[in-house]
Design a protein around this motif. Structure first.
Motif, PDB file in Angstrom:
ATOM      1  N   UNK A 392       3.156 -77.527  35.637  1.00  0.00           N
ATOM      2  CA  UNK A 392       2.609 -76.964  34.387  1.00  0.00           C
ATOM      3  C   UNK A 392       2.251 -78.076  33.420  1.00  0.00           C
ATOM      4  N   UNK A 393       0.971 -78.195  33.025  1.00  0.00           N
ATOM      5  CA  UNK A 393       0.582 -79.253  32.082  1.00  0.00           C
ATOM      6  C   UNK A 393       1.020 -78.974  30.649  1.00  0.00           C
ATOM      7  N   UNK A 394       1.443 -77.721  30.355  1.00  0.00           N
ATOM      8  CA  UNK A 394       1.878 -77.367  28.999  1.00  0.00           C
ATOM      9  C   UNK A 394       3.388 -77.402  28.844  1.00  0.00           C
ATOM     10  N   UNK A 395       4.096 -77.855  29.903  1.00  0.00           N
ATOM     11  CA  UNK A 395       5.551 -77.974  29.879  1.00  0.00           C
ATOM     12  C   UNK A 395       6.217 -76.628  29.594  1.00  0.00           C
ATOM     13  N   UNK A 396       5.715 -75.579  30.232  1.00  0.00           N
ATOM     14  CA  UNK A 396       6.301 -74.255  30.077  1.00  0.00           C
ATOM     15  C   UNK A 396       7.239 -73.959  31.235  1.00  0.00           C
ATOM     16  N   UNK A 397       7.814 -72.755  31.245  1.00  0.00           N
ATOM     17  CA  UNK A 397       8.699 -72.307  32.314  1.00  0.00           C
ATOM     18  C   UNK A 397       8.014 -71.135  33.021  1.00  0.00           C
ATOM     19  N   UNK A 398       7.127 -71.427  33.993  1.00  0.00           N
ATOM     20  CA  UNK A 398       6.361 -70.343  34.635  1.00  0.00           C
ATOM     21  C   UNK A 398       7.220 -69.312  35.332  1.00  0.00           C
ATOM     22  N   UNK A 399       8.337 -69.732  35.900  1.00  0.00           N
ATOM     23  CA  UNK A 399       9.166 -68.789  36.632  1.00  0.00           C
ATOM     24  C   UNK A 399       9.738 -67.717  35.687  1.00  0.00           C
ATOM     25  N   UNK A 400      10.301 -68.146  34.540  1.00  0.00           N
ATOM     26  CA  UNK A 400      10.864 -67.187  33.589  1.00  0.00           C
ATOM     27  C   UNK A 400       9.761 -66.321  32.960  1.00  0.00           C
ATOM     28  N   UNK A 401       8.639 -66.941  32.687  1.00  0.00           N
ATOM     29  CA  UNK A 401       7.529 -66.175  32.121  1.00  0.00           C
ATOM     30  C   UNK A 401       7.078 -65.059  33.064  1.00  0.00           C
ATOM     31  N   UNK A 402       7.054 -65.371  34.360  1.00  0.00           N
ATOM     32  CA  UNK A 402       6.636 -64.360  35.318  1.00  0.00           C
ATOM     33  C   UNK A 402       7.645 -63.216  35.383  1.00  0.00           C
ATOM     34  N   UNK A 403       8.953 -63.557  35.305  1.00  0.00           N
ATOM     35  CA  UNK A 403       9.964 -62.505  35.324  1.00  0.00           C
ATOM     36  C   UNK A 403       9.798 -61.551  34.132  1.00  0.00           C
ATOM     37  N   UNK A 404       9.711 -62.116  32.941  1.00  0.00           N
ATOM     38  CA  UNK A 404       9.612 -61.282  31.729  1.00  0.00           C
ATOM     39  C   UNK A 404       8.276 -60.543  31.646  1.00  0.00           C
ATOM     40  N   UNK A 405       7.226 -61.181  32.111  1.00  0.00           N
ATOM     41  CA  UNK A 405       5.933 -60.492  32.115  1.00  0.00           C
ATOM     42  C   UNK A 405       5.952 -59.312  33.080  1.00  0.00           C
ATOM     43  N   UNK A 406       6.581 -59.493  34.229  1.00  0.00           N
ATOM     44  CA  UNK A 406       6.666 -58.423  35.203  1.00  0.00           C
ATOM     45  C   UNK A 406       7.533 -57.284  34.678  1.00  0.00           C
ATOM     46  N   UNK A 407       8.573 -57.616  33.905  1.00  0.00           N
ATOM     47  CA  UNK A 407       9.460 -56.606  33.321  1.00  0.00           C
ATOM     48  C   UNK A 407       8.922 -56.070  31.994  1.00  0.00           C
ATOM     49  N   UNK A 408       7.760 -56.559  31.547  1.00  0.00           N
ATOM     50  CA  UNK A 408       7.123 -56.139  30.294  1.00  0.00           C
ATOM     51  C   UNK A 408       8.024 -56.383  29.085  1.00  0.00           C
ATOM     52  N   UNK A 409       8.808 -57.455  29.182  1.00  0.00           N
ATOM     53  CA  UNK A 409       9.606 -57.886  28.029  1.00  0.00           C
ATOM     54  C   UNK A 409       8.776 -58.922  27.268  1.00  0.00           C
ATOM     55  N   UNK A 410       7.860 -58.411  26.462  1.00  0.00           N
ATOM     56  CA  UNK A 410       6.879 -59.292  25.834  1.00  0.00           C
ATOM     57  C   UNK A 410       7.479 -60.108  24.691  1.00  0.00           C
ATOM     58  N   UNK A 411       8.572 -59.636  24.116  1.00  0.00           N
ATOM     59  CA  UNK A 411       9.229 -60.439  23.084  1.00  0.00           C
ATOM     60  C   UNK A 411       9.779 -61.737  23.682  1.00  0.00           C
TER      61      UNK A 411
END
Length: 878
Positions: A392-411
């Protein structure tokens, strides 16, 4: 320590975290020269091809448009117009599928080209304005905005808005020429072919922003483009910095990190740190707009992939359908699962079909085969290898983002800064489980954006509601203050003018009247309640004793009392209406009616006496009335007797009796008028007959009875109101009966013979009449002295006297003298033997002094008038 600008000039470079090195595949489209696509048979122009709001339509279906003509207009900074790429007719304005990952439809303007390529009047190919230095930055920004230029290498941010945001605070201008996406070579070819125009576009932006340093960042895999730029900028203060090929070095934030080692703050823009980044395609469009007056109506698009026989770069009009390009440039679709990708393999998206138009941000059409890019990948469970986080060039956490996005936990996604994701696809490229991470991120970002818009809309609505509430409260307070001030002013004015006391007095009077009315109201309700209570008690007692019918005597008394009170209230109301202040009862009403009847009959007698005498009565005298008068007198006497008997038998007590009496009076007046109109000529007679004497006696008796009745109860008020319609009909019937009787009496009346001297009965009656006359005269003389000054003749009597005809007055005088002589003759013969009956004497004694005075006044007036008439007649004879 060297400053940042000095470090950049010395050639210093930095690196950004993450990044990948996918296969470039750029040489396939660079083997051929730049070509130009032909005009398609149909042009589809989405009205929104940038970030922001679409422009407002200024054309309609059926209009003919020219090349370069604006089709929409803007009224805010985040709006951009679109222009007609060629001349033709607008066939429709309707929703069409556009180049967007969602595949949804948007409003598009459909143009059918006429292939004449007629430019709008404001454009000219010879227009070559190189003196942009003479224009102000604001004027140049407006030209860029009117040309509809947006970012041509990324998301499509409005270029004019971006430049305007950097006014006065841009220190370093960065030109993005990296073009890091595999397969895409549109910017590479543009730099090779139009390097001079790009450099001139850079100079225009420098003139607007006046930066301290301008840097061109280009990857080292574009040697021909590097040479062309160096040649065009050899005498310019522009730094060309060649950076290592690494994906995604072409991203805005990543390029800034590589060239300046600065990081854009979260939720910030490069202008916040004194930087501004522009794509080479946007700079070329700026140069065409400022120097040649051309709006953004075409661009270079890379057609690549093994499905094309010969990949290449082409100039194509914006709005050209992808299918037209595929048909023109040897596209051969696979039989199984053909695929078209808008953009590169890393950040592009699959098109739903080939009828999608080219837009301002479309830089590549990729048509790979199944072997070239595998499409039948299946998502598997995450093994938590962490490769996505490293890439990730933005130094994010793609794995956690995918989990929360899939669970629709947008906060949670917001907390993890999903907004900083540039959707480069590096995480999905290195994922061994082939998870389409970018798709999850795009969906989550879209949902977050939608919810934020809804929340902002709700907040604006709440704010508007609060503002409205405050405004209404403020208006209410202002109204109350105005009313209060007006009331205070009125009170002050009333105090100064004394009106306050008048108002208070009026209020006091109203209250006093109300109190008086309440006090005068008869308190019947307690009595009624008491009677009801007594009746109920007796009824209960009767029920206890076993009686079938209780004693209702109390209720009967109560009803009688209520009736009596109702009669009294009705009488009071009648007095108020007629203006009579004295209490009225049934008896005095009857007396008033009787008095009115007597007055009417007296008038009738006077008129009959006046009309009965002949013209020469003054000399010869009248001894008796004629035959017709005798008949009428008999009829009148009979009617009077009947009325007298009826009055004696039953005195009226109600208002209906008064009305009947008034009817009788009206009948008498009608008879009198009738007698005046149709009175026959009277023949003189020496003396009345025996029948006439008897009738005279009857009339005298009736007169005495009526006089006694009038003396017993003489009212001071006038009779009741006029009879009703039914009473009037009865009066008319009585009058008709009277006339018929009179006619019958005239026909059957025997001729009467005169008599030289009266009979014995006549002598007695004459003596009685003389005695009555002497008694009345004495009583009148006694009462005249006491009431002479206070009592005057009524207006009715005076009017009657004034209206007497002189001839009639003379006749009346002659009749009076004749009766006097006759009375004296009879008196001398029967004076000692005949005495006045007690009934006549009592009638004479009971004469009212006031009436006698009135009669005397009338007699004197008649006598005076008769003497005056006699004198006039004697003077005329002489």
């Amino acid at each position: 320590m060297l400053s940042l600008i000095e470090q950049i000039k010395t050639g210093a470079l930095w690196n950004f975290p993450g990044g990948v090195h996918p296969p470039e595949n750029k040489q396939q489209s660079l083997k051929t020269t730049l070509d130009r696509a032909s005009i398609a048979k149909e042009i589809v122009l989405p009205i929104k091809q940038h970030i922001g709001k679409p422009g407002n339509l200024i054309v309609s279906a059926g209009d003919r448009v020219l090349k370069g003509q604006p089709l929409t207009k803007y009224d805010m900074s985040f709006m951009l117009p679109v222009h007609a790429p060629t001349s033709g007719i607008i066939t429709a304005i309707e929703p069409r599928t556009t180049a967007h990952p969602s595949g949804l439809s948007e409003i598009c303007i459909v143009i059918e080209p006429d292939f004449k390529e007629e430019w709008v009047a404001s454009h000219s190919h010879e227009n070559n304005d190189e003196n942009f230095q003479e224009k102000t930055p604001e004027a140049l920004i407006e030209v860029i905005r009117q040309a509809g230029i947006s970012g041509m290498g990324g998301a499509g941010f409005p270029t004019a808005k971006k430049i305007q945001a950097g006014l006065g605070r841009t220190e370093i201008l960065i030109i993005n020429a990296a073009e890091c996406e595999p397969y895409i070579t549109a910017d590479d070819v543009l730099m090779q072919q139009y390097a001079d125009a790009i450099i001139q576009g850079i100079e225009i932006v420098e003139h607007i922003l006046k930066p301290k340093l301008t840097i061109i960042g280009i990857e080292d895999n574009k040697p021909d483009a590097i040479k062309a730029l160096e040649l065009a900028a050899q005498h310019k203060d522009i730094v060309i910095r060649v950076i290592p090929t690494k994906y995604p070095s072409g991203g805005e934030k990543q390029l800034i990190k590589v060239l300046t080692n600065k990081e854009v703050p979260n939720n910030g823009i490069p202008a916040d740190i004194g930087l501004l980044v522009q794509n080479v395609g946007s700079l070329y469009a700026i140069q065409r707009a400022v120097c040649h007056g051309e709006p953004l109506i075409e661009r270079i698009v890379t057609l690549t992939g093994n499905a094309f026989r010969q990949p290449k770069n082409i100039w194509t009009l914006i709005g050209t359908p992808v299918q037209a390009l595929l048909d023109e440039f040897d596209y051969k679709a696979e039989r199984k699962l053909p695929r078209l990708i808008m953009g590169g393999p890393m950040m592009g998206f699959t098109l739903p079909h080939a009828n999608v138009p080219i837009t301002k941000t479309s830089n590549c059409i990729l048509a790979p085969t199944r072997r070239e890019i595998v499409s039948d990948q299946h998502e598997m469970a995450c093994i938590r290898c962490g490769a996505c986080a490293e890439a990730c060039p933005a130094s994010l956490l793609p794995q956690q983002l995918q989990w929360y996005a899939k669970a629709q936990d947008f906060d949670k996604c917001t907390e993890l800064n999903i907004k900083d994701c540039i959707e480069c696809g590096a995480c999905a490229f290195v994922c061994p489980s082939e998870i389409p991470l970018v798709q999850y991120y795009r969906q989550a970002k879209a949902e977050i954006r939608t919810r934020k818009e809804e929340a902002d809309s709700a907040e604006r609505a709440r704010q508007r509601f609060e503002d409205k509430k405050l405004r209404l409260e403020r208006d209410k307070a202002e109204r109350e203050n105005r009313f209060k001030k007006a009331a205070d002013d009125r009170r002050q004015e009333m105090k100064s003018s004394g009106s306050d006391d008048a108002i208070a007095a009026a209020i006091a009077r109203v209250k006093a009247q109300k109190t008086e009315a309440e006090a005068n109201t008869p308190d019947v309700k307690p009595a009624v309640a008491a009677a009801i209570a007594r009746a109920k008690e007796k009824q209960a007692q009767a029920m206890q004793q076993g009686q079938a019918e209780p004693d209702n005597s109390e209720m009967v008394k109560l009803r009688k009392e209520r009736k009596r009170q109702a009669r009294e209230r009705k009488a009071e109301l009648h007095n108020e209406i007629t203006g009579n202040t004295e209490p009225t009862s049934a008896s005095n009403k009857q007396s008033a009616v009787a008095a009115a009847i007597a007055r009417a009959k007296a008038k009738k007698a006077q008129q009959m006496q006046a009309d009965a005498a002949p013209a020469n009565a003054e000399n010869n005298g009248i001894e008796a009335v004629n035959e017709a008068d005798a008949k009428k007198a008999s009829v009148a006497a009979a009617i009077a007797r009947a009325k007298a008997r009826k009055a004696e038998q039953a005195e009226p007590e109600s208002e209906a009796d008064a009305k009947k009496a008034a009817v009788a009076a009206a009948i008498a007046r009608a008879k009198a008028r009738k007698a005046e109109q149709a009175e026959p000529e009277r023949k003189p007679a020496d003396a009345p007959s025996e029948a006439d004497a008897k009738k005279a006696a009857v009339a005298a008796a009736i007169a005495r009875a009526k006089a006694r009745k009038a003396e017993q109860a003489e009212p001071e008020s006038t009779p009741a109101d006029a009879p009703s319609e039914a009473d009037a009909k009865k009066a008319a019937v009585a009058a008709a009966i009277a006339r018929a009787k009179a006619r019958k009496a005239e026909q059957a009346e025997p001729e009467s013979t005169p008599a030289d001297a009266p009979s014995e009965a006549d002598a007695k009656k004459a003596a009685v009449a003389a005695a009555i006359a002497r008694a009345k005269a004495r009583k009148a003389e006694q009462a005249e002295s006491s009431v002479k000054e206070s009592v005057e003749a009524p207006s009715e009597a005076i009017e009657a006297v004034n209206a007497v005809d002189p001839k009639k007055a003379a006749v009346a005088a002659a009749i009076a003298r004749a009766k006097a002589r006759k009375a004296e003759q009879a008196e001398s013969s029967v004076k000692e033997s005949v005495e006045a009956p007690s009934e006549a004497i009592e009638a004479v004694d009971d004469v009212d002094p006031k009436k006698a005075a009135v009669a005397a006044a009338i007699a004197r007036a008649k006598a005076r008038k008769a003497e005056q008439e006699q004198q006039k007649q004697s003077e005329e004879k002489e």
